[in-house]
Scaffold this motif. Sequence first.
Motif, mmCIF file in Angstrom:
data_model
loop_
_atom_site.group_PDB
_atom_site.id
_atom_site.type_symbol
_atom_site.label_atom_id
_atom_site.label_comp_id
_atom_site.label_asym_id
_atom_site.label_seq_id
_atom_site.Cartn_x
_atom_site.Cartn_y
_atom_site.Cartn_z
ATOM 1 N N ALA A 65 58.974 8.317 -30.439
ATOM 2 C CA ALA A 65 58.495 9.518 -29.731
ATOM 3 C C ALA A 65 57.219 10.109 -30.339
ATOM 4 C CB ALA A 65 59.597 10.561 -29.660
ATOM 5 N N HIS A 93 53.902 10.162 -28.190
ATOM 6 C CA HIS A 93 53.406 11.495 -27.859
ATOM 7 C C HIS A 93 51.897 11.568 -28.065
ATOM 8 C CE1 HIS A 93 53.603 15.756 -27.225
ATOM 9 N NE2 HIS A 93 52.876 15.938 -28.302
ATOM 10 N N TYR A 98 62.732 8.542 -23.333
ATOM 11 C CA TYR A 98 61.550 9.219 -23.850
ATOM 12 C C TYR A 98 61.270 10.488 -23.043
ATOM 13 C CZ TYR A 98 56.890 10.541 -25.062
ATOM 14 O OH TYR A 98 55.810 11.294 -25.456
ATOM 15 N N SER A 127 61.467 14.111 -24.753
ATOM 16 C CA SER A 127 60.307 14.991 -24.923
ATOM 17 C C SER A 127 60.437 16.253 -24.075
ATOM 18 C CB SER A 127 59.004 14.252 -24.622
ATOM 19 O OG SER A 127 59.100 13.576 -23.403
#
Lengths: 289, 356
Positions: free
Chosen positions: A94, A98, A174, A178
């Motif tokens: 992540a 990101h 994901y 997030s």
Amino acid sequence: MANESLKENRILATPVVVFLLAMLGFPAVLDLIYSVSTVSFENLRDPTISGFGNYREVLGDPYFWSAVSFSTRFGLLTAALETALGLFLAVFLAPLIHRRFWLMAIFMMPMIIAPSMMGLMYRLVLHEFVGPLPYYLFEFFGESPAFLSPQLAFRTLVVIETLQWTPFTLLLFYTAYSSIPNDIREAAKVDGTRGLRLFTHIELPALLPTLVVAFGIRFIDGFRVFDNIYVLIGSGAGGSSTSLSIYIYTAFFKSADIGKALAASVLLFVVAFGLLWLVGWLLKKRRPA
Amino acid sequence: MGSIQLKDLRKSFDGLEIIKGVNLEIKDGEFMVFVGPSGCGKSTLLRLIAGLEEVTSGTIISDDRDVTRLQPFDRHMAMVFQSYALYPHMTVRQNIEFALKTIKLPKAEIARKTAEAARILKLEPYLDRKPAALSGGQRQRVAIGRAIVREPSAFLFDEPLSNLDAALRTETRIEIARLHETLSGTIIYVTHDQVEAMTLADRIAVLSDGQLMQCDTPQMLYERPVNRFVAQFIGSPKMNLLPASGEDGKTVMLAGGSKAITVEGGYTGKVAELGLRSEHLRLGSSMDAPLTGTVSHVEYLGADASIFVTLTSGEALNLRGVGRELPEVGAEVGLLFEPSDIHLFDADGLALREYA
Ligand SMILES: Nc1ncnc2c1ncn2[C@@H]1O[C@H](COP(=O)(O)OP(=O)(O)O)[C@@H](O)[C@H]1O
Ligand SMILES: [Mg+2]
């Protein structure tokens, strides 16, 4: 008011219902009729209804049950592997994704390839005589497992399926990961929660609905697996890699046992529908709490 | 027990300095409010103190202990987030207990502390509900409950009332004030609302653009603002500013005025502006008043009225009138004030008056 919105709902839903009826209803009805008929390619337009003989035949066929067993094991195992791996990778990667979201495009690559192409590719890669993987294994270790032999076929297929579809669960996880509000993590940190406890007590519960969805979708998809297996090894020696879909296909086109094939497909449909309903019910049960 | 010292604290994001060297001493048990316009760095400063952001330079001392590089938890502070940040999958009870379970307190003690917090915050009927089934005010109380069970050395609040409606805001404000009396812990409270700041604080730190403008009691901020920014930020409506001149240290002259105003206590520096709060202006006859103009607009508020006057010199002023004695729009009026109520600023906005 309630009546008003009910009427609105009906009007709004009509196009979808008509579409579904036209696209799915007609074949489904045909399917149901054929499944209780004696039918072959010669009398396709004029089947004779003959009761539940086809179902009896299917349920009495040991090959059917081995196909069910194959599909179930394959579906459960690949779904479990893909979910676990996707979850792990999503959480682990992540921070990286990101910052560099284009990485996601690369991770998605296997999903873009048609499963039958995937089967074809591995058929070359794993081929006993010309495949590069066995070649290098021989080169370095002096021996190579026969990846496509009846003994190893199941494992090989599971690995291939998992490699292709883990990106899908990765994407799901994901996205869910997030979207967990960061202040919840921060609140936990201020209160002394870190590392594994943060994951198991704060993040994982937030990912649970996604976990159910991912597992459900992947199980159904794995359960009805057809193309990559069919291209890679076909139905396998002694039906060692006959999934339910392959069983239906073989009965239909190879043995021209149309009634039997469609009876099996109706059974498959019922099971898939039941599973979908189960997933929906699990999700709904969690929500109002 | 709960004193906090900030020494030349700085914070940059991607090379851009957001907190520009803040020095501040917060006493044990004090209710400190950080106030300032949106984007001035209040939340960032609070997060630096909480340990949620890494300090770029400077030191944070908590009870004679340097906590600058410590993990949030090891600073013994509890934070109440603007969004409440409740754990959505846990019940109210589990939310409150969570921090205590993390440090593995004995079960009986956890139960006792949770019950105590629930009693203080009147949360008993909701203990087995999930946050989604609570109103905004109740969620707020759960967030506070989660903080108080930890018995931290300081409570950090980031705009805790901003998600509540107006009626609930006043009510919760009073509750927080009462809570401070009950718990007698140090509180740092961030808000952009000067009314919240004035009503709650022992002392207020006014921030602007990452710098501390002034830190003092509400009375001192109101009576003796150190610069034009504080003068205009504290008090509602904004303080009126008029061009003025004077450098003899005793008298000032309004631009276009004829009579010099004698400043009680004197001043140092070169006057550029004279400030007057709207509540310190009175209507009078236009004959002998130091300021004259015409009424341009009146806002009736019941007990009070907000009266807008355009001065003969062209400046616009605002004054607080009495609801039952409204002037006509367009009327010629004179404005009276006490010389002791004026504020003086130089061209850079620094306050110039000397106080006894
Ligand atoms: N994590 C961050 N990265 C970059 N800039 C940030 C970050 N956090 C805050 N800022 C910037 O710092 C400034 C102050 O923000 P903040 O402390 O939230 O203001 P306030 O709480 O006073 O409204 C804003 O300009 C904001 O854009
Ligand atoms: Mg803020």
